[in-house]
Design an enzyme around this catalytic site. Sequence first.
Site, short mmCIF file in Angstrom:
data_model
loop_
_atom_site.label_atom_id
_atom_site.label_comp_id
_atom_site.label_asym_id
_atom_site.label_seq_id
_atom_site.Cartn_x
_atom_site.Cartn_y
_atom_site.Cartn_z
N SER A 38 0.80 -1.23 0.00
CA SER A 38 0.00 0.00 0.00
C SER A 38 0.83 1.28 0.00
O SER A 38 0.45 2.25 -0.67
CB SER A 38 -0.98 -0.01 1.18
OG SER A 38 -1.95 -1.01 0.97
N THR B 115 -5.40 -3.99 7.82
CA THR B 115 -5.22 -5.30 7.24
C THR B 115 -5.16 -6.34 8.36
O THR B 115 -5.43 -6.02 9.52
CB THR B 115 -3.98 -5.30 6.31
OG1 THR B 115 -3.91 -6.56 5.65
CG2 THR B 115 -2.68 -5.05 7.05
N LYS C 160 -9.24 -6.34 10.95
CA LYS C 160 -10.42 -5.81 10.25
C LYS C 160 -11.70 -5.90 11.09
O LYS C 160 -12.55 -5.02 11.03
CB LYS C 160 -10.61 -6.51 8.91
CG LYS C 160 -9.56 -6.13 7.87
CD LYS C 160 -9.86 -6.75 6.51
CE LYS C 160 -8.72 -6.46 5.53
NZ LYS C 160 -8.99 -6.96 4.18
N ASP D 295 -12.90 -3.48 0.09
CA ASP D 295 -12.62 -4.75 -0.60
C ASP D 295 -13.78 -5.07 -1.56
O ASP D 295 -13.59 -5.76 -2.56
CB ASP D 295 -12.44 -5.89 0.40
CG ASP D 295 -11.14 -5.76 1.17
OD1 ASP D 295 -10.17 -5.17 0.62
OD2 ASP D 295 -11.08 -6.23 2.33
N GLY E 135 -14.17 -20.86 -1.46
CA GLY E 135 -13.72 -20.29 -0.19
C GLY E 135 -14.83 -19.55 0.51
O GLY E 135 -15.76 -19.04 -0.14
N GLY F 277 -14.14 -17.41 3.59
CA GLY F 277 -13.53 -16.60 4.65
C GLY F 277 -13.92 -15.14 4.52
O GLY F 277 -14.95 -14.79 3.94
N GLY F 278 -13.07 -14.26 5.06
CA GLY F 278 -13.37 -12.83 5.07
C GLY F 278 -13.45 -12.24 3.67
O GLY F 278 -14.33 -11.42 3.38
N TYR G 296 -2.37 -12.38 -5.34
CA TYR G 296 -1.50 -11.68 -6.29
C TYR G 296 -0.02 -12.04 -6.17
O TYR G 296 0.82 -11.42 -6.82
CB TYR G 296 -1.72 -10.16 -6.24
CG TYR G 296 -1.48 -9.50 -4.92
CD1 TYR G 296 -0.22 -9.12 -4.51
CD2 TYR G 296 -2.56 -9.22 -4.09
CE1 TYR G 296 -0.02 -8.48 -3.30
CE2 TYR G 296 -2.38 -8.58 -2.88
CZ TYR G 296 -1.10 -8.21 -2.49
OH TYR G 296 -0.92 -7.59 -1.29
N GLY H 223 -5.60 -10.50 -8.28
CA GLY H 223 -5.59 -9.90 -6.95
C GLY H 223 -4.96 -8.51 -6.92
O GLY H 223 -5.33 -7.69 -6.07
P1 ATR Z 1 -9.54 -14.58 4.15
O1 ATR Z 1 -9.99 -13.71 5.27
O2 ATR Z 1 -8.37 -14.03 3.39
O3 ATR Z 1 -10.65 -14.97 3.23
P2 ATR Z 1 -9.61 -17.01 5.68
O4 ATR Z 1 -10.75 -16.50 6.45
O5 ATR Z 1 -8.50 -17.68 6.43
O6 ATR Z 1 -8.92 -15.88 4.83
O7 ATR Z 1 -10.14 -18.00 4.57
C1 ATR Z 1 -9.32 -18.81 3.81
C2 ATR Z 1 -10.16 -19.67 2.88
O8 ATR Z 1 -9.27 -20.56 2.19
C3 ATR Z 1 -11.17 -20.55 3.61
O9 ATR Z 1 -12.31 -20.69 2.80
C4 ATR Z 1 -10.41 -21.87 3.72
O10 ATR Z 1 -11.23 -23.01 3.84
P3 ATR Z 1 -11.74 -23.51 5.29
O11 ATR Z 1 -12.90 -22.62 5.64
O12 ATR Z 1 -12.13 -24.92 5.11
O13 ATR Z 1 -10.58 -23.34 6.24
C5 ATR Z 1 -9.69 -21.90 2.39
N1 ATR Z 1 -8.55 -22.82 2.43
C6 ATR Z 1 -7.37 -22.61 3.03
N2 ATR Z 1 -6.56 -23.68 2.85
C7 ATR Z 1 -7.28 -24.60 2.14
C8 ATR Z 1 -7.02 -25.91 1.64
N3 ATR Z 1 -5.84 -26.51 1.84
N4 ATR Z 1 -8.01 -26.54 0.93
C9 ATR Z 1 -9.19 -25.94 0.71
N5 ATR Z 1 -9.50 -24.70 1.17
C10 ATR Z 1 -8.56 -24.05 1.86
#
Ligand code: ATR
Length: 277
Positions: free
Chosen positions: A18, A63, A67, A102, A128, A130-131, A219, A240
Amino acid sequence: MTTKRACVIGWPAKHSRSPKLHGYWIEKYGLDGDYRIEEVTTDDFPAFIMNLAGHGYVGCNITMPHKDAAFQLSVPDDRAKGVGASNTLYFDNGVLRSTNTDVEGAMGALDQASPGWDKHTKSAVIMGAGGACRAVIYGLIERGIETIHVANRTYEKAVDMQTRFGDRVKPAHWDDLPKLLAGAKLLINTTSLGMKGQPPLEVDISGLAPDAVVCDIIYVPLPTPLLADAKARGFKTANGLDMLLHQAVSGFELWFGKRPEVTRELFDLLAADIAKA
Ligand code: ATR
């Protein structure tokens, strides 16, 4: 006039791109501004935020891992509320407000890759839950996408997305992906798979619609194997770094009073930096 200062707060944060990005715009537009990194621990974060102005800042980016805490410690707008996290803080008549850019990052990257994509896209597949996924879902709903499939290794977290955003979100198991990808027009990876140092993302995208758009939040590397594959197959791609650049626009405008432009020159500058990683 005093110099306007902003920063990115994280732990760790020293590898943040950034400062390079905002520094480029500050120089380009000839502004009296400054943007730096603040590494602040989780324990110290609340006190730091509550005295952000005392530290000399007009605002900041947030970051990992702050957050959620930033959301709690500021007055969030609808986007931050929808996502449940804030990544951009700014003062408005002395009130510390926050938003989640985001959302704009993801939608801006898609707009750049395929202008008008949202006019002819009814459904999307997100990998995925997550956040980052939350910000993408919020953006897709804002753009009127009717069905959003969320496939995740941990199925319960995909269900959480439906609980949060409603029935447009269809939770799915990771093993459902081959079925979901057949004919899909929009695929977005929000997992960490494919990132440098992480396991590869193994997914067969050969059955996507011919005019599909494929987006990856990662990225490093640039492009990811997913996007290289997508490009080789003739799909449109959003990466990304595109998302990072587009998410930075509104924060810069809020702090420094000028809406900056995302350009190829800026992309290349950051891409060269990432290539060294
Ligand atoms: P962010 O906030 O950047 O989205 P996060 O909350 O840690 O990061 O989410 C990471 C994502 O990657 C999740 O969806 C995670 O799946 P889980 O909810 O099952 O943990 C996914 N992820 C990470 N490693 C993985 C792997 N080896 N196989 C499949 N999904 C994976």
